[in-house]
Design a protein around this motif. Structure first.
Motif, PDB file in Angstrom:
ATOM      1  N   SER A  37       0.800  -1.221   0.000  1.00  0.00           N
ATOM      2  CA  SER A  37       0.000   0.000   0.000  1.00  0.00           C
ATOM      3  C   SER A  37       0.835   1.275   0.000  1.00  0.00           C
ATOM      4  CB  SER A  37      -0.961   0.008   1.198  1.00  0.00           C
ATOM      5  OG  SER A  37      -0.247  -0.082   2.408  1.00  0.00           O
ATOM      6  N   ASN A  38       2.063   1.179   0.489  1.00  0.00           N
ATOM      7  CA  ASN A  38       2.937   2.347   0.536  1.00  0.00           C
ATOM      8  C   ASN A  38       4.389   1.921   0.300  1.00  0.00           C
ATOM      9  OD1 ASN A  38       4.097   4.821   0.952  1.00  0.00           O
ATOM     10  ND2 ASN A  38       3.623   4.951   3.137  1.00  0.00           N
ATOM     11  N   PRO A  39       4.754   1.680  -0.953  1.00  0.00           N
ATOM     12  CA  PRO A  39       6.090   1.162  -1.285  1.00  0.00           C
ATOM     13  C   PRO A  39       7.243   2.065  -0.831  1.00  0.00           C
ATOM     14  CG  PRO A  39       4.626   1.032  -3.183  1.00  0.00           C
ATOM     15  CD  PRO A  39       3.921   1.851  -2.155  1.00  0.00           C
ATOM     16  N   GLU A  40       6.951   3.355  -0.624  1.00  0.00           N
ATOM     17  CA  GLU A  40       8.005   4.310  -0.268  1.00  0.00           C
ATOM     18  C   GLU A  40       8.358   4.273   1.219  1.00  0.00           C
ATOM     19  OE1 GLU A  40       9.453   6.057  -2.751  1.00  0.00           O
ATOM     20  OE2 GLU A  40       8.092   4.922  -4.029  1.00  0.00           O
ATOM     21  N   ILE A  41       7.498   3.667   2.025  1.00  0.00           N
ATOM     22  CA  ILE A  41       7.723   3.694   3.473  1.00  0.00           C
ATOM     23  C   ILE A  41       8.922   2.811   3.850  1.00  0.00           C
ATOM     24  CG2 ILE A  41       6.219   1.746   4.105  1.00  0.00           C
ATOM     25  CD1 ILE A  41       5.235   3.477   6.479  1.00  0.00           C
ATOM     26  N   SER A  42       9.691   3.280   4.815  1.00  0.00           N
ATOM     27  CA  SER A  42      10.840   2.492   5.262  1.00  0.00           C
ATOM     28  C   SER A  42      10.361   1.368   6.168  1.00  0.00           C
ATOM     29  CB  SER A  42      11.825   3.378   6.031  1.00  0.00           C
ATOM     30  OG  SER A  42      11.251   3.795   7.263  1.00  0.00           O
ATOM     31  N   GLU A  43      11.166   0.314   6.281  1.00  0.00           N
ATOM     32  CA  GLU A  43      10.806  -0.814   7.152  1.00  0.00           C
ATOM     33  C   GLU A  43      10.644  -0.340   8.593  1.00  0.00           C
ATOM     34  OE1 GLU A  43      11.775  -4.610   7.014  1.00  0.00           O
ATOM     35  OE2 GLU A  43      11.638  -4.776   4.836  1.00  0.00           O
ATOM     36  N   LYS A  44      11.525   0.557   8.993  1.00  0.00           N
ATOM     37  CA  LYS A  44      11.505   1.068  10.374  1.00  0.00           C
ATOM     38  C   LYS A  44      10.198   1.814  10.650  1.00  0.00           C
ATOM     39  CE  LYS A  44      14.158   3.935  13.594  1.00  0.00           C
ATOM     40  NZ  LYS A  44      15.337   4.833  13.745  1.00  0.00           N
ATOM     41  N   GLU A  45       9.797   2.672   9.726  1.00  0.00           N
ATOM     42  CA  GLU A  45       8.573   3.449   9.897  1.00  0.00           C
ATOM     43  C   GLU A  45       7.340   2.548   9.865  1.00  0.00           C
ATOM     44  OE1 GLU A  45       6.821   6.862  10.979  1.00  0.00           O
ATOM     45  OE2 GLU A  45       8.970   6.668  10.572  1.00  0.00           O
ATOM     46  N   ALA A  46       7.350   1.578   8.947  1.00  0.00           N
ATOM     47  CA  ALA A  46       6.231   0.642   8.841  1.00  0.00           C
ATOM     48  C   ALA A  46       6.086  -0.166  10.121  1.00  0.00           C
ATOM     49  CB  ALA A  46       6.441  -0.285   7.645  1.00  0.00           C
ATOM     50  N   TYR A  47       7.200  -0.635  10.632  1.00  0.00           N
ATOM     51  CA  TYR A  47       7.192  -1.433  11.859  1.00  0.00           C
ATOM     52  C   TYR A  47       6.685  -0.597  13.037  1.00  0.00           C
ATOM     53  CZ  TYR A  47       8.827  -4.577  15.542  1.00  0.00           C
ATOM     54  OH  TYR A  47       8.892  -5.416  16.623  1.00  0.00           O
ATOM     55  N   LYS A  48       7.105   0.641  13.090  1.00  0.00           N
ATOM     56  CA  LYS A  48       6.673   1.544  14.164  1.00  0.00           C
ATOM     57  C   LYS A  48       5.154   1.725  14.132  1.00  0.00           C
ATOM     58  CE  LYS A  48       7.159   6.349  15.688  1.00  0.00           C
ATOM     59  NZ  LYS A  48       7.727   7.671  15.336  1.00  0.00           N
ATOM     60  N   ASP A  49       4.602   1.939  12.918  1.00  0.00           N
ATOM     61  CA  ASP A  49       3.158   2.120  12.780  1.00  0.00           C
ATOM     62  C   ASP A  49       2.388   0.881  13.241  1.00  0.00           C
ATOM     63  OD1 ASP A  49       3.572   4.623  11.739  1.00  0.00           O
ATOM     64  OD2 ASP A  49       3.247   4.046   9.646  1.00  0.00           O
TER      65      ASP A  49
END
Length: 200
Positions: free
Chosen positions: A182-194
């Motif tokens: 859904s959001n290919p630009e998001i970093s793994e770190k940011e995705a994990y945080k969310d």
């Protein structure tokens, strides 16, 4: 059958009322409505081309009673095929249209997955609109179609009732995949945080 449909109506109305109570402004209500109707579309229960307020407007204008149908899905299909009167549309508020559309989206999902905690799942989604975007809910809808128990898994992760570390990791991995799509630009770190912040 009629008693079953009455139960669906009562449950859908209850969920809608909860979500209306957490909507501070009309914009929030519209966002929740879009998310829930998008889920219904992703599950193949609502026509893909119908708009949220249009669905609610049709339900209100038609005056159709769900209990006059053999299933809630049949009722929703009848509503979708109703021809709107533009003049009558002006007599109903946007809020009322959104609320009715939410009720239909929740009701048809409850009927489809009647042995799963759909009410609680819809409330959890509606209470986390910063996370559950329309794009994400489309992907989650696909996951539910593949394995309907994903409703329970995701819900138990969000509300903190799941204690098994392997099951928690399984949900986190699943949601990470949803994030990437859904959001290919998001970093793994940011995705994990969310995803971690989603859990109560």
């Amino acid at each position: 059958m009629f008693g079953f449909i009455a139960g669906i109506v009562a449950a859908a109305t209850s969920v809608t009322n909860v979500l209306v109570s957490v909507s501070l402004v009309l914009r929030d209500l519209k966002t929740i409505g879009n998310i829930l109707v998008t889920l219904g579309k992703a599950l193949g229960l609502i026509k893909p081309d119908i708009k949220v307020s249009e669905l609610g407007d049709k339900a209100l204008q038609s005056g159709y009673n769900p209990e006059d149908y053999d299933s809630y899905l049949e009722y929703v299909n009848a509503v979708e095929n109703y021809n709107l009167d533009p003049e009558k549309s002006n007599l109903t508020t946007e809020e009322d249209k959104l609320k009715k559309a939410m009720e239909l989206a929740v009701g048809v999902t409850i009927e489809k997955y009647d042995n799963l905690p759909v009410q609680e799942f819809c409330i959890a989604v509606g209470e986390n609109i910063k996370y559950f975007t329309e794009t994400k809910i489309k992907e989650i809808g696909k996951l539910i179609q593949l394995d309907e128990s994903n409703i329970s898994r995701i819900l138990n992760y969000i509300n903190g009732t799941e204690r098994d570390s392997k099951q928690i990791q399984r949900v986190v991995d699943t949601l990470m995949e949803v994030e990437k799509i859904s959001n290919p630009e998001i970093s793994e770190k940011e995705a994990y945080k969310d995803i971690i912040q989603l859990r109560k």
